[in-house]
Write a protein that holds these residues in place. Sequence first.
Motif, PDB file in Angstrom:
ATOM      1  N   UNK A 401       0.826  -1.213   0.000  1.00 49.15           N
ATOM      2  CA  UNK A 401       0.000   0.000   0.000  1.00 49.15           C
ATOM      3  C   UNK A 401       0.856   1.257   0.000  1.00 49.15           C
ATOM      4  N   UNK A 402       1.975   1.203   0.745  1.00 42.73           N
ATOM      5  CA  UNK A 402       2.828   2.382   0.879  1.00 42.73           C
ATOM      6  C   UNK A 402       3.948   2.412  -0.162  1.00 42.73           C
ATOM      7  N   UNK A 403       3.924   1.451  -1.077  1.00 41.05           N
ATOM      8  CA  UNK A 403       4.904   1.417  -2.168  1.00 41.05           C
ATOM      9  C   UNK A 403       6.337   1.340  -1.641  1.00 41.05           C
ATOM     10  N   UNK A 404       6.543   0.488  -0.639  1.00 40.11           N
ATOM     11  CA  UNK A 404       7.869   0.274  -0.064  1.00 40.11           C
ATOM     12  C   UNK A 404       8.508  -0.928  -0.764  1.00 40.11           C
ATOM     13  N   UNK A 405       9.723  -0.748  -1.263  1.00 42.17           N
ATOM     14  CA  UNK A 405      10.397  -1.797  -2.035  1.00 42.17           C
ATOM     15  C   UNK A 405      10.641  -3.044  -1.189  1.00 42.17           C
ATOM     16  N   UNK A 406      10.558  -4.212  -1.817  1.00 42.38           N
ATOM     17  CA  UNK A 406      10.851  -5.474  -1.146  1.00 42.38           C
ATOM     18  C   UNK A 406      12.357  -5.747  -1.108  1.00 42.38           C
ATOM     19  N   UNK A 407      13.139  -4.921  -1.780  1.00 42.38           N
ATOM     20  CA  UNK A 407      14.595  -5.087  -1.795  1.00 42.38           C
ATOM     21  C   UNK A 407      15.260  -3.865  -1.168  1.00 42.38           C
ATOM     22  N   UNK A 408      16.559  -4.003  -0.892  1.00 47.12           N
ATOM     23  CA  UNK A 408      17.325  -2.905  -0.311  1.00 47.12           C
ATOM     24  C   UNK A 408      18.325  -2.327  -1.310  1.00 47.12           C
ATOM     25  N   UNK A 409      18.098  -2.571  -2.581  1.00 47.33           N
ATOM     26  CA  UNK A 409      19.083  -2.200  -3.598  1.00 47.33           C
ATOM     27  C   UNK A 409      18.814  -0.865  -4.266  1.00 47.33           C
ATOM     28  N   UNK A 410      17.828  -0.143  -3.783  1.00 46.70           N
ATOM     29  CA  UNK A 410      17.520   1.147  -4.394  1.00 46.70           C
ATOM     30  C   UNK A 410      18.503   2.226  -3.987  1.00 46.70           C
ATOM     31  N   UNK A 411      18.540   3.283  -4.756  1.00 44.09           N
ATOM     32  CA  UNK A 411      19.357   4.449  -4.439  1.00 44.09           C
ATOM     33  C   UNK A 411      18.739   5.127  -3.211  1.00 44.09           C
ATOM     34  N   UNK A 412      19.550   5.356  -2.158  1.00 39.62           N
ATOM     35  CA  UNK A 412      18.990   5.982  -0.935  1.00 39.62           C
ATOM     36  C   UNK A 412      18.235   7.272  -1.201  1.00 39.62           C
ATOM     37  N   UNK A 413      18.667   8.036  -2.196  1.00 42.60           N
ATOM     38  CA  UNK A 413      17.982   9.308  -2.457  1.00 42.60           C
ATOM     39  C   UNK A 413      16.560   9.090  -2.972  1.00 42.60           C
ATOM     40  N   UNK A 414      16.333   7.898  -3.581  1.00 36.57           N
ATOM     41  CA  UNK A 414      14.989   7.600  -4.073  1.00 36.57           C
ATOM     42  C   UNK A 414      14.024   7.346  -2.931  1.00 36.57           C
ATOM     43  N   UNK A 415      14.567   6.982  -1.760  1.00 33.49           N
ATOM     44  CA  UNK A 415      13.709   6.685  -0.616  1.00 33.49           C
ATOM     45  C   UNK A 415      13.156   7.946   0.019  1.00 33.49           C
ATOM     46  N   UNK A 416      13.811   9.075  -0.269  1.00 36.26           N
ATOM     47  CA  UNK A 416      13.337  10.333   0.289  1.00 36.26           C
ATOM     48  C   UNK A 416      12.169  10.853  -0.546  1.00 36.26           C
ATOM     49  N   UNK A 417      11.118  11.329   0.069  1.00 37.40           N
ATOM     50  CA  UNK A 417       9.973  11.813  -0.703  1.00 37.40           C
ATOM     51  C   UNK A 417      10.343  12.994  -1.587  1.00 37.40           C
TER      52      UNK A 417
END
Length: 572
Positions: A401-417
């Motif tokens: 629902x919150x569109x949280x990735x199932x992996x930890x491989x994303x760019x940290x800056x993408x995690x910021x709104x």
Amino acid sequence: MGQSSVRGEGARERVPRAREHGWDDSLYEDAGTMGLRVRPGSGDGGGSGDAGSGPGHRRGGPRRRAKKSGKGKVLKWTAATVSLLILGTAGAGYWYYEHLNSNLRSGGRSGGDSGVKKAAPNALGNTPLNILLIGSDSRKDPKNVKLGGGKNLRDQKPLADVQMLLHISADRKNASAVTIPRDTIVTIPKCKDDEGNTYPSTSNRPINETLGRGGPGCTLTTWETLTGVYIDHWMMIDFAGVVAMADEVGGVPVCVETGVHDKPTRQVPGGSGLKLKEGTTEIKGEQALQWLRTRHAWGNDQGRAKAQHMYMNGMFEKLQKQNAWSDTGQLLSLAETATKALQVSDEIASVKGLFDLSMQLKNVKLNRMTTATVPTVESRIDRNKLQLVPSAADKIFRMLREDVAFDKNGDPKDAKPSPSPSAKPGPTAAAPGSIGVTVVNGTGSDTEAPIGGRARSISETLQGKGFTKARSSQGAEPRKDSVVKYPKAEGEQGKADAVSVATALGLPATAVRADAAAEGITVVVGQDWREGAVFKPAKTEAGDLPEGSDVVRADEKHCMPVYSVYRWDGKS
């Protein structure tokens, strides 16, 4: 209902591909329209840059020499030839495009009203994309009886023995797929099929029965009700479709820790017949179907789900290696097979609809594709069935629902709104004391009783914050996430008032929803807010899946363990 309610259903004879009809699929520059844009000078017209050739002539063919006195006639003749070539080729393209569209069978997106709304768009205007993938065991088509047996099941309603929700993030950089095992006990909501037949809500039934109680639209509605996730589309495939798709991609790599033979035993009859040597094998045709249907050799339905995830990841990897999203010839070939193999919801029932949908995955890298199974335990009602582990299921559904990735491989800056776009000034919310608010208890679920007094407690909290007209409802509206609904007809003013209520309770602005059926501002206290006067969102972090989720990542090699009875030495 069964598959008979899915429009256009029925076995279809294979039609030769376009290139077998003598026209060149390289004519189409823009795969996004699947062959509707024509490159002048292609096909029989040759290349315009070749010496000694021109429009309307084959490469290396005789060159027509025009007499000076007939120059005007030659120009007219050449123009006419070019026009005929373009029109003829475009006609073939149009014919083939329509042929592909005619292959597709479709049905309504939803079988009922789950009350779940589409997620709010991000700063760029994009929303996550959720597609429910359904595997049907229907024997209506003789091809399915030949592949799966059960000729006595031809007239029975089909079961949705595979149910997998594919989630593509709003930024289109990661994807995840979640399976609920077929024998999981749930409440199936009231549904209606495409023929107008109505099926009442029923409790404590296996989730795979949804397909027979309103078709794939009912399976979708059940998932929305259960997860709180809005699902954009469904896609369904049967036995014959699985075989066709596996053959089309040239096989899918899978791996077993030891040799496997899923054969009948004295204690357990049946079996898929799967027979593979230890290690990695590219499976296709009937072998692919056997892999997907194997259960005994993997130990149980959870093991079968894990094997299906390996297969899905293997196909995703194969398509990436084949450049399937950029190779027009490959796309056309896939389109021919896919349009016959799949049944889809109405809004994507066209070649362009399917192509646009597939293109949403083109930028997802292998290390950002993750699959998981919702943890289950033996059902308290029937030991042969399963029930969801509430805490684990809630966490997975919340991540979706919150569109949280199932992996930890994303760019940290993408995690910021992302910074929100500049909002146009809107109306000011009315004074709290003038806003009427109804609070409804939605904390109950199939597996947990509602928390007593929650609606009264939250209404008292609102009264203490100046919303003196807040009242609690005696009714119940079970839902996963807490929301504040306002009448859609009240427009921006209604939204402003609802936001002020949400703010007073600590709910995020994304919890505010316009609802045409709402009679006033309504707070539904969901299962994510079972205690406390102020909402405190649970923390969800990328890759933090609950224990027992059987995570499979597309960039890692996974081999299925084989239950001892079904191990094979590769010789006998």
